[in-house]
Scaffold this motif. Structure first.
Motif, mmCIF file in Angstrom:
data_model
loop_
_atom_site.group_PDB
_atom_site.id
_atom_site.type_symbol
_atom_site.label_atom_id
_atom_site.label_comp_id
_atom_site.label_asym_id
_atom_site.label_seq_id
_atom_site.Cartn_x
_atom_site.Cartn_y
_atom_site.Cartn_z
ATOM 1 N N MET A 1 0.664 -1.050 -0.370
ATOM 2 C CA MET A 1 -0.012 -0.121 -0.130
ATOM 3 C C MET A 1 0.595 1.278 0.023
ATOM 4 O O MET A 1 1.966 1.082 1.106
ATOM 5 C CB MET A 1 -0.674 -0.185 1.245
ATOM 6 N N SER A 2 0.508 2.167 -0.936
ATOM 7 C CA SER A 2 1.620 3.337 -0.849
ATOM 8 C C SER A 2 1.543 4.311 0.032
ATOM 9 O O SER A 2 0.247 4.309 1.221
ATOM 10 C CB SER A 2 0.813 4.174 -2.203
ATOM 11 N N ARG A 3 2.416 5.469 0.341
ATOM 12 C CA ARG A 3 1.852 6.463 1.217
ATOM 13 C C ARG A 3 0.486 6.915 1.463
ATOM 14 O O ARG A 3 0.011 7.441 2.332
ATOM 15 C CB ARG A 3 2.957 6.818 2.003
ATOM 16 N N GLU A 4 0.966 7.116 -0.241
ATOM 17 C CA GLU A 4 -0.490 8.156 -0.112
ATOM 18 C C GLU A 4 -2.239 7.841 -0.366
ATOM 19 O O GLU A 4 -2.665 8.185 0.571
ATOM 20 C CB GLU A 4 -1.039 9.256 -2.244
ATOM 21 N N SER A 5 -2.103 6.683 -0.269
ATOM 22 C CA SER A 5 -3.299 5.673 -0.196
ATOM 23 C C SER A 5 -3.226 5.416 1.295
ATOM 24 O O SER A 5 -4.482 5.794 1.993
ATOM 25 C CB SER A 5 -3.828 4.301 -0.500
ATOM 26 N N LEU A 6 -2.658 5.127 2.624
ATOM 27 C CA LEU A 6 -2.607 4.786 3.695
ATOM 28 C C LEU A 6 -2.623 6.399 4.432
ATOM 29 O O LEU A 6 -3.538 6.490 5.380
ATOM 30 C CB LEU A 6 -0.847 4.272 4.757
ATOM 31 N N ILE A 7 -2.596 7.160 4.295
ATOM 32 C CA ILE A 7 -2.906 8.764 4.614
ATOM 33 C C ILE A 7 -3.826 8.976 4.120
ATOM 34 O O ILE A 7 -4.853 9.403 4.977
ATOM 35 C CB ILE A 7 -1.828 10.212 3.937
ATOM 36 N N ALA A 8 -4.982 8.967 3.450
ATOM 37 C CA ALA A 8 -5.964 8.677 2.281
ATOM 38 C C ALA A 8 -7.100 8.584 3.381
ATOM 39 O O ALA A 8 -8.238 8.574 3.899
ATOM 40 C CB ALA A 8 -5.988 8.682 1.043
ATOM 41 N N ARG A 9 -6.802 7.015 3.689
ATOM 42 C CA ARG A 9 -7.691 6.238 4.165
ATOM 43 C C ARG A 9 -7.589 6.943 5.846
ATOM 44 O O ARG A 9 -8.573 6.455 6.998
ATOM 45 C CB ARG A 9 -6.441 4.867 4.425
ATOM 46 N N GLY A 10 -6.299 7.572 6.723
ATOM 47 C CA GLY A 10 -6.474 8.159 7.518
ATOM 48 C C GLY A 10 -6.847 8.903 7.958
ATOM 49 O O GLY A 10 -7.623 9.664 9.172
ATOM 50 N N ARG A 11 -6.960 9.979 6.463
ATOM 51 C CA ARG A 11 -7.983 11.400 6.389
ATOM 52 C C ARG A 11 -9.313 10.951 6.651
ATOM 53 O O ARG A 11 -10.201 11.206 7.078
ATOM 54 C CB ARG A 11 -7.495 11.834 5.313
ATOM 55 N N ALA A 12 -9.259 9.691 6.258
ATOM 56 C CA ALA A 12 -10.862 9.686 5.643
ATOM 57 C C ALA A 12 -11.754 8.873 7.883
ATOM 58 O O ALA A 12 -12.416 9.367 8.347
ATOM 59 C CB ALA A 12 -11.635 8.216 4.882
ATOM 60 N N PHE A 13 -10.831 8.201 7.934
ATOM 61 C CA PHE A 13 -11.117 7.684 9.333
ATOM 62 C C PHE A 13 -11.279 8.817 10.627
ATOM 63 O O PHE A 13 -12.345 8.939 11.303
ATOM 64 C CB PHE A 13 -9.968 6.973 9.773
ATOM 65 N N GLN A 14 -9.926 9.995 10.244
ATOM 66 C CA GLN A 14 -9.768 10.788 11.385
ATOM 67 C C GLN A 14 -11.521 11.928 10.787
ATOM 68 O O GLN A 14 -11.909 11.812 11.811
ATOM 69 C CB GLN A 14 -8.885 12.144 10.556
ATOM 70 N N GLU A 15 -11.591 12.214 9.785
ATOM 71 C CA GLU A 15 -13.096 13.008 9.487
ATOM 72 C C GLU A 15 -14.593 11.823 10.252
ATOM 73 O O GLU A 15 -15.347 12.572 10.933
ATOM 74 C CB GLU A 15 -13.572 12.807 7.900
ATOM 75 N N LYS A 16 -14.491 10.761 10.402
ATOM 76 C CA LYS A 16 -14.992 10.053 10.645
ATOM 77 C C LYS A 16 -15.859 10.694 12.222
ATOM 78 O O LYS A 16 -16.446 10.117 12.975
ATOM 79 C CB LYS A 16 -14.870 8.678 10.116
ATOM 80 N N SER A 17 -14.633 10.813 13.191
ATOM 81 C CA SER A 17 -14.091 10.973 14.561
ATOM 82 C C SER A 17 -15.107 12.214 15.079
ATOM 83 O O SER A 17 -14.906 12.249 16.194
ATOM 84 C CB SER A 17 -12.926 10.510 14.965
ATOM 85 N N PHE A 18 -14.869 12.808 14.113
ATOM 86 C CA PHE A 18 -15.397 14.967 14.009
ATOM 87 C C PHE A 18 -17.067 14.556 14.332
ATOM 88 O O PHE A 18 -17.779 13.824 13.979
ATOM 89 C CB PHE A 18 -15.449 15.411 12.618
ATOM 90 N N THR A 19 -16.943 14.933 16.023
ATOM 91 C CA THR A 19 -17.996 15.143 16.290
ATOM 92 C C THR A 19 -18.512 16.872 16.924
ATOM 93 O O THR A 19 -20.307 16.850 17.400
ATOM 94 C CB THR A 19 -18.062 14.386 18.202
ATOM 95 N N GLU A 20 -18.146 17.812 16.184
ATOM 96 C CA GLU A 20 -18.567 18.923 16.314
ATOM 97 C C GLU A 20 -18.639 19.434 15.015
ATOM 98 O O GLU A 20 -18.327 19.706 13.966
ATOM 99 C CB GLU A 20 -17.400 19.853 17.741
ATOM 100 N N GLN A 21 -19.759 20.727 15.207
ATOM 101 C CA GLN A 21 -19.744 21.166 13.822
ATOM 102 C C GLN A 21 -19.516 22.876 14.341
ATOM 103 O O GLN A 21 -20.087 23.297 15.362
ATOM 104 C CB GLN A 21 -21.068 21.180 13.307
ATOM 105 N N ILE A 22 -18.684 23.488 13.058
ATOM 106 C CA ILE A 22 -18.554 24.836 13.363
ATOM 107 C C ILE A 22 -18.623 25.316 12.366
ATOM 108 O O ILE A 22 -18.829 25.474 11.273
ATOM 109 C CB ILE A 22 -16.645 25.116 13.532
ATOM 110 N N GLU A 23 -18.203 27.042 12.804
ATOM 111 C CA GLU A 23 -18.436 28.368 12.056
ATOM 112 C C GLU A 23 -16.902 28.771 12.305
ATOM 113 O O GLU A 23 -16.600 29.264 13.534
ATOM 114 C CB GLU A 23 -19.571 28.691 11.897
ATOM 115 N N ALA A 24 -15.777 28.739 11.100
ATOM 116 C CA ALA A 24 -15.055 30.017 11.523
ATOM 117 C C ALA A 24 -14.248 30.970 10.156
ATOM 118 O O ALA A 24 -14.294 30.091 9.404
ATOM 119 C CB ALA A 24 -13.395 28.422 11.374
ATOM 120 N N GLY A 25 -14.381 31.602 10.295
ATOM 121 C CA GLY A 25 -14.216 32.855 9.243
ATOM 122 C C GLY A 25 -14.735 34.290 9.932
ATOM 123 O O GLY A 25 -14.281 34.814 10.973
ATOM 124 N N THR A 26 -15.561 35.473 8.761
ATOM 125 C CA THR A 26 -16.078 36.380 8.768
ATOM 126 C C THR A 26 -17.566 36.612 9.429
ATOM 127 O O THR A 26 -17.884 36.004 9.470
ATOM 128 C CB THR A 26 -15.681 37.378 7.604
#
Length: 128
Positions: A1-26
């Motif tokens: 498995m390539s490093r890029e695919s490992l990072i992509a899988r890690g990002r997808a897994f991380q995003e599933k753990s997000f429990t908050e909704q935020i607003e950031a900006g102006t």
């Protein structure tokens, strides 16, 4: 498995753990003509999933110029695919599935996030 695919899988897994909704900006402020109360409205930027993390239970207590204060580093994680949130931006937690006490809290971005081969952008923040 390539490093890029490992990072992509890690990002997808991380995003599933997000429990908050935020607003950031102006934000814009206006005055309600009937109640004369100041109304703050989100005017644009990032609005979406995030994770608010208090990574350390210990608080650093210090004394500076006769004043004692406490501090701990807080982190707000957002998906890597989103635009960078600039330093000084206010982040408002609008919803949380893990801790209702986070809703309504505001944080100010202290610096640029960790970047590169990461699973999420981790912003150091300070609570407002």
């Amino acid at each position: 498995m390539s490093r890029e695919s490992l990072i992509a899988r890690g990002r997808a897994f991380q995003e599933k753990s997000f429990t908050e909704q935020i607003e950031a900006g102006t934000w814009t402020e206006s005055v309600d003509p009937e109640t004369l109360e100041t109304i703050t409205t989100f005017a644009g930027g990032y609005a979406g999933p995030a994770l608010v993390k208090y990574p350390d239970l210990s608080v650093d207590e210090r004394t500076a110029v006769g004043q004692q204060y406490s501090s701990t580093d807080l982190i707000v994680k957002v998906p890597v695919a989103e635009a960078i949130i600039p330093e000084g931006t206010i982040i408002l937690v609008t919803a949380s599935t893990s801790d209702a006490s986070l809703v309504g809290r505001k944080y100010r971005v202290k610096a640029a996030p960790q970047s590169g081969n990461v699973t999420s952008h981790r912003y150091p923040v300070v609570e407002e």
